[in-house]
Write a protein that holds these residues in place. Structure first.
Motif, mmCIF file in Angstrom:
data_model
loop_
_atom_site.group_PDB
_atom_site.id
_atom_site.type_symbol
_atom_site.label_atom_id
_atom_site.label_comp_id
_atom_site.label_asym_id
_atom_site.label_seq_id
_atom_site.Cartn_x
_atom_site.Cartn_y
_atom_site.Cartn_z
ATOM 1 N N GLU A 1 0.841 -1.197 0.000
ATOM 2 C CA GLU A 1 0.000 0.000 0.000
ATOM 3 C C GLU A 1 0.874 1.244 0.000
ATOM 4 N N VAL A 2 0.536 2.186 -0.841
ATOM 5 C CA VAL A 2 1.265 3.450 -0.899
ATOM 6 C C VAL A 2 0.688 4.402 0.130
ATOM 7 N N GLN A 3 1.532 4.921 0.985
ATOM 8 C CA GLN A 3 1.044 5.897 1.941
ATOM 9 C C GLN A 3 2.158 6.795 2.437
ATOM 10 N N LEU A 4 1.743 8.006 2.848
ATOM 11 C CA LEU A 4 2.615 8.942 3.534
ATOM 12 C C LEU A 4 2.066 9.093 4.938
ATOM 13 N N VAL A 5 2.936 9.001 5.915
ATOM 14 C CA VAL A 5 2.511 9.098 7.304
ATOM 15 C C VAL A 5 3.244 10.248 7.963
ATOM 16 N N GLY A 6 2.467 11.221 8.397
ATOM 17 C CA GLY A 6 3.035 12.379 9.043
ATOM 18 C C GLY A 6 3.009 12.242 10.553
ATOM 19 N N SER A 7 3.894 12.977 11.212
ATOM 20 C CA SER A 7 3.949 12.945 12.673
ATOM 21 C C SER A 7 4.602 14.228 13.179
ATOM 22 N N GLY A 8 4.484 14.444 14.489
ATOM 23 C CA GLY A 8 5.202 15.547 15.106
ATOM 24 C C GLY A 8 4.372 16.740 15.516
ATOM 25 N N GLY A 9 3.068 16.703 15.307
ATOM 26 C CA GLY A 9 2.245 17.836 15.682
ATOM 27 C C GLY A 9 2.006 17.897 17.177
ATOM 28 N N GLY A 10 1.176 18.838 17.582
ATOM 29 C CA GLY A 10 0.841 18.981 18.985
ATOM 30 C C GLY A 10 0.574 20.424 19.348
ATOM 31 N N SER A 11 0.587 20.691 20.645
ATOM 32 C CA SER A 11 0.337 22.042 21.152
ATOM 33 C C SER A 11 1.658 22.689 21.530
ATOM 34 N N VAL A 12 1.828 23.926 21.081
ATOM 35 C CA VAL A 12 3.087 24.651 21.296
ATOM 36 C C VAL A 12 2.752 26.075 21.723
#
Length: 122
Positions: A1-12
Motif C-alpha cells: 500500500e502506498v502511503q505517507l505518514v506524518g507525525s510531530g504535531g501537537g500544542s506549542v
C-alpha cells in the motif's frame, strides 16, 4: 500500500518551535515534496516545497521561520518551524507531487499524508 505518514504535531506556546516529519512507504520520493496547511475549509496553503535536486521554495507564511528537508534515500521529509504564532494553528499535510488543491482533504494530484494538528497558544 502506498502511503505517507506524518507525525510531530501537537500544542506549542507562541514563540516556540516544532518539527513535523513525514515518511513514505510504497513510494519513492523521486519528485517534488511539499508541506501544506489548512486552517479553514477550502483554504489549502502551500508552505514549502523541495525539488529532487534540493531546490526549495517558501511561502511568505513561513519564510524565515520554516525549513524543509528531505532524505531521498530514506523517503522521508521534515518541516521545521520556529517563532510559532497563534495564526500558525492548522492541520499540516505532507505531499509528493501535491499540486495546488483548494482543499487539502480533497487533493487532486499526488500522494498526501494525513492532516497533522498543530495548535499554537498565545
Amino acid at each position: 500500500e502506498v502511503q505517507l505518514v506524518g507525525s510531530g504535531g501537537g500544542s506549542v506556546p507562541a514563540g516556540g518551535s516544532l518539527t513535523l516529519s513525514c515518511a513514505a512507504s510504497g513510494l519513492h520520493f523521486d519528485d517534488q515534496v511539499a508541506w501544506y496547511r489548512q486552517a479553514a475549509a477550502n483554504e489549502c496553503k502551500l508552505l514549502a516545497s523541495m525539488e529532487f535536486n534540493g531546490r526549495t521554495w517558501y511561502s511568505d507564511l513561513v519564510k524565515g521561520r520554516g525549513s524543509i528537508a528531505r532524505d531521498n534515500a530514506k523517503d522521508t521529509m521534515t518541516l521545521g518551524m520556529t517563532r510559532l504564532k497563534p495564526e500558525d494553528t492548522a492541520l499540516y499535510y505532507c505531499a509528493h507531487r501535491g499540486g495546488w488543491p483548494d482543499d487539502c482533504e480533497k487533493p487532486t494530484h499526488g500522494r498526501w499524508g494525513q492532516g497533522i494538528q498543530v495548535t499554537v497558544s498565545s
